[in-house]
Write an enzyme that holds these catalytic residues in place. Structure first.
Site, short mmCIF file in Angstrom:
data_model
loop_
_atom_site.label_atom_id
_atom_site.label_comp_id
_atom_site.label_asym_id
_atom_site.label_seq_id
_atom_site.Cartn_x
_atom_site.Cartn_y
_atom_site.Cartn_z
N HIS A 1 0.85 -1.20 0.00
CA HIS A 1 0.00 0.00 0.00
C HIS A 1 0.88 1.25 0.00
O HIS A 1 1.76 1.40 0.86
CB HIS A 1 -0.89 -0.03 1.25
CG HIS A 1 -1.94 1.01 1.24
ND1 HIS A 1 -1.76 2.23 1.85
CD2 HIS A 1 -3.17 1.03 0.69
CE1 HIS A 1 -2.87 2.95 1.69
NE2 HIS A 1 -3.74 2.24 0.99
N ASP B 1 -6.13 13.90 -7.65
CA ASP B 1 -5.85 12.61 -7.00
C ASP B 1 -7.15 11.98 -6.54
O ASP B 1 -7.80 12.49 -5.62
CB ASP B 1 -4.94 12.88 -5.79
CG ASP B 1 -4.53 11.61 -5.09
OD1 ASP B 1 -4.68 10.52 -5.66
OD2 ASP B 1 -4.04 11.72 -3.95
N MET B 2 -7.56 10.90 -7.16
CA MET B 2 -8.84 10.30 -6.79
C MET B 2 -8.83 8.78 -6.79
O MET B 2 -8.15 8.14 -7.58
CB MET B 2 -9.94 10.75 -7.74
CG MET B 2 -9.75 10.32 -9.18
SD MET B 2 -11.25 10.54 -10.18
CE MET B 2 -11.97 8.90 -10.12
N ALA B 3 -9.60 8.22 -5.85
CA ALA B 3 -9.94 6.81 -5.93
C ALA B 3 -10.94 6.68 -7.06
O ALA B 3 -11.74 7.60 -7.29
CB ALA B 3 -10.58 6.36 -4.62
N LYS C 1 -18.45 4.47 -16.17
CA LYS C 1 -17.27 5.21 -16.63
C LYS C 1 -16.13 5.06 -15.60
O LYS C 1 -14.96 4.88 -15.97
CB LYS C 1 -17.60 6.68 -16.86
CG LYS C 1 -18.58 6.85 -18.00
CD LYS C 1 -18.83 8.30 -18.34
CE LYS C 1 -19.81 8.38 -19.49
NZ LYS C 1 -20.14 9.75 -19.85
N GLY D 1 -7.18 19.82 -6.98
CA GLY D 1 -6.15 19.88 -5.93
C GLY D 1 -6.14 21.17 -5.13
O GLY D 1 -5.40 21.30 -4.15
N1 LIG Z 1 -2.99 3.60 -2.11
C1 LIG Z 1 -4.19 3.13 -2.30
O1 LIG Z 1 -4.39 1.92 -2.40
C2 LIG Z 1 -5.36 4.07 -2.43
C3 LIG Z 1 -6.61 3.58 -2.80
C4 LIG Z 1 -7.66 4.48 -2.94
C5 LIG Z 1 -7.47 5.83 -2.71
N2 LIG Z 1 -6.25 6.27 -2.35
C6 LIG Z 1 -6.03 7.70 -2.06
O2 LIG Z 1 -7.18 8.21 -1.39
C7 LIG Z 1 -7.18 9.61 -1.50
C8 LIG Z 1 -8.57 10.18 -1.51
O3 LIG Z 1 -9.26 9.87 -2.72
P1 LIG Z 1 -10.75 10.43 -2.97
O4 LIG Z 1 -11.22 9.89 -4.26
O5 LIG Z 1 -11.58 10.17 -1.77
O6 LIG Z 1 -10.48 12.00 -3.08
P2 LIG Z 1 -11.56 13.20 -3.18
O7 LIG Z 1 -12.86 12.71 -3.72
O8 LIG Z 1 -11.58 13.89 -1.87
O9 LIG Z 1 -10.88 14.17 -4.24
C9 LIG Z 1 -10.62 13.75 -5.55
C10 LIG Z 1 -10.07 14.89 -6.36
O10 LIG Z 1 -11.12 15.79 -6.67
C11 LIG Z 1 -10.72 17.12 -6.43
N3 LIG Z 1 -11.88 17.89 -6.00
C12 LIG Z 1 -12.65 17.66 -4.90
N4 LIG Z 1 -13.64 18.56 -4.84
C13 LIG Z 1 -13.51 19.37 -5.91
C14 LIG Z 1 -14.23 20.50 -6.41
N5 LIG Z 1 -15.30 20.97 -5.78
N6 LIG Z 1 -13.79 21.08 -7.54
C15 LIG Z 1 -12.69 20.63 -8.18
N7 LIG Z 1 -11.97 19.56 -7.77
C16 LIG Z 1 -12.38 18.94 -6.65
C17 LIG Z 1 -9.70 17.04 -5.33
O11 LIG Z 1 -8.81 18.16 -5.38
C18 LIG Z 1 -9.00 15.73 -5.66
O12 LIG Z 1 -7.92 15.95 -6.54
C19 LIG Z 1 -6.27 9.91 -2.69
O13 LIG Z 1 -5.10 10.49 -2.17
C20 LIG Z 1 -5.95 8.55 -3.28
O14 LIG Z 1 -4.64 8.46 -3.86
C21 LIG Z 1 -5.18 5.43 -2.21
#
Ligand SMILES: NC(=O)c1ccc[n+]([C@@H]2O[C@H](COP(=O)([O-])OP(=O)(O)OC[C@H]3O[C@@H](n4cnc5c(N)ncnc54)[C@H](O)[C@@H]3O)[C@@H](O)[C@H]2O)c1
Length: 357
Positions: free
Chosen positions: A121, A179-181, A231, A313
């Site tokens: 991880h 950065d998104m899951a 998607k 971001g």
């Molecule tokens: N290592 C692993 O196995 C693993 C697995 C899953 C997720 N993750 C990590 O989990 C973290 C969280 O992921 P998430 O999907 O919950 O993030 P999130 O949904 O909080 O954000 C996703 C992205 O959307 C952008 N965003 C959010 N709101 C916005 C808005 N109103 N306007 C414009 N852009 C916006 C954020 O800046 C971000 O870049 C990430 O750092 C990801 O790398 C890691």
């Protein structure tokens, strides 16, 4: 005791986490990399991938299901690419070394592609793409993860929450880091809700028999849903291909659960694709056009009720500024948890906890 999160300073938190990882057997370099990465996630407000992971990471090191020594073996290499066998060592240390190598190759040849297999991880992907952007490169980062999501239309776990991130350098404006899951939310957010005894919004996950739920316990026993329906599933698939099929790591249901399986190495994979931003035009041109794009986006007329348009971001960048200044809010539950981890290694006198009483 208050249920409000407690604000702690970045340096105290990072020093404590560093101490814990040293005690858990990582060498100085890996402990420092891991502590910096986890606290960086908390700084950005990505609390699901911050110090709430200390407990499980140290358990895995302690049991020996993650190798304490860093193995970063180049199995195949060209001037523009490298396949790394990570030898089941710590994912954050491997991925940090991996992006450094990909950036180095991109700066030398124009493009740098690094794949890692036999990894673990690796935390918050944005940490890696931000590094590349800082070095004048456009970067894509992927990792696969243990199965928690069905292929679109299915109701059995197959894919992980397979995140992807990109980083792009700008000029006077801040670099862009998305950065998104590929699940609607990272599973770590459900784990944090469970630890904090909070409900989750409907639509994040379903129970194992396919029913909507707002109970984090039922959700963690069930499945998360992909972002954007079919998607999101399509992008999850690509993340799996780059991270695993391409590198030779395990895929889909072959990947062992981080929290439940302490017998089988995870063998996840990561892939970094890094391109020098001045490959097609001068760096000045690229950077100033990025600034123009960002400024024009900010000027787009907004929908009713929307106060501002954020760049990818930007929310995390603003959180970082706030948390650097005012401290990082950590829930009491998670502070107690990491204090307990320290106690396992006889760390009982850390100034982090003097600050919070
Ligand atoms: N290592 C692993 O196995 C693993 C697995 C899953 C997720 N993750 C990590 O989990 C973290 C969280 O992921 P998430 O999907 O919950 O993030 P999130 O949904 O909080 O954000 C996703 C992205 O959307 C952008 N965003 C959010 N709101 C916005 C808005 N109103 N306007 C414009 N852009 C916006 C954020 O800046 C971000 O870049 C990430 O750092 C990801 O790398 C890691």
């Amino acid at each position: 005791m208050t249920n409000q999160p407690i604000r702690v300073s970045k340096s105290l938190l990072e020093d404590y986490v560093n101490r814990v990882f040293l005690a858990a057997g990582l060498d100085q370099e890996q402990a420092a990399i891991t502590a910096r990465h986890l606290v960086h996630a908390n700084l950005r407000g990505v609390d699901s991938h911050g110090v709430s992971r200390v407990d499980v990471y140290t358990k895995r090191l302690e049991i020996g299901i993650v190798n304490r020594d860093l193995h970063f073996e180049l199995e195949r290499e060209t001037p523009a690419s490298a396949l790394v066998d990570g030898g089941n060592s710590s994912g954050i240390a491997l991925a940090t070394k991996g992006i450094e190598l990909a950036v180095k190759k991109a700066l030398q040849t124009g493009v740098g592609i690094v794949g890692i297999k036999n990894s673990n991880h690796c935390g918050m992907l944005g940490d890696y793409t931000m590094y590349a952007a800082k070095h004048g490169c456009i970067a894509l980062a992927t990792t696969n993860a243990p199965p928690n999501m069905a292929p679109w239309g299915g109701r059995e776990r197959f894919f992980g929450t397979n995140p992807f991130s990109y980083g792009v350098p700008a000029g006077e404006e801040d670099d862009i880091v998305f950065d998104m899951a590929t699940s609607l939310v990272a599973r770590g957010k459900i784990i944090v809700a469970q630890k904090n005894n909070q409900q989750i919004p409907l639509g994040w996950a379903i129970s194992k028999d396919g029913k909507p739920t707002n109970d984090p316990n039922v959700a963690l026993d069930g499945l998360v849903l992909p972002a954007g329906g079919y998607k999101g599933y399509g992008i999850t698939f690509l993340v799996e291909v780059l991270s695993s099929l391409f590198t030779g790591a395990a895929f889909g249901p072959q990947i062992a659960d981080l929290y439940k399986n302490f017998e089988q190495a995870q063998n996840v994979g990561q892939c970094f694709i890094v391109i020098r931003a001045d490959l097609f035009q001068s760096m000045d041109q690229f950077r100033s056009r990025m600034d123009q794009l960002i400024r024009e986006i900010r000027e787009v007329p907004r929908m009713d009720g929307v106060e501002r348009i954020y760049l990818p971001g930007e929310i995390e960048r603003e959180k970082t500024a706030d948390r650097m200044k005012n401290g990082i809010p950590i829930s009491v539950e998670i502070l107690q948890e990491i204090r307990g981890v320290g106690q396992r290694y006889s760390i009982v006198d850390d100034p982090l906890f003097k600050e919070i009483g």
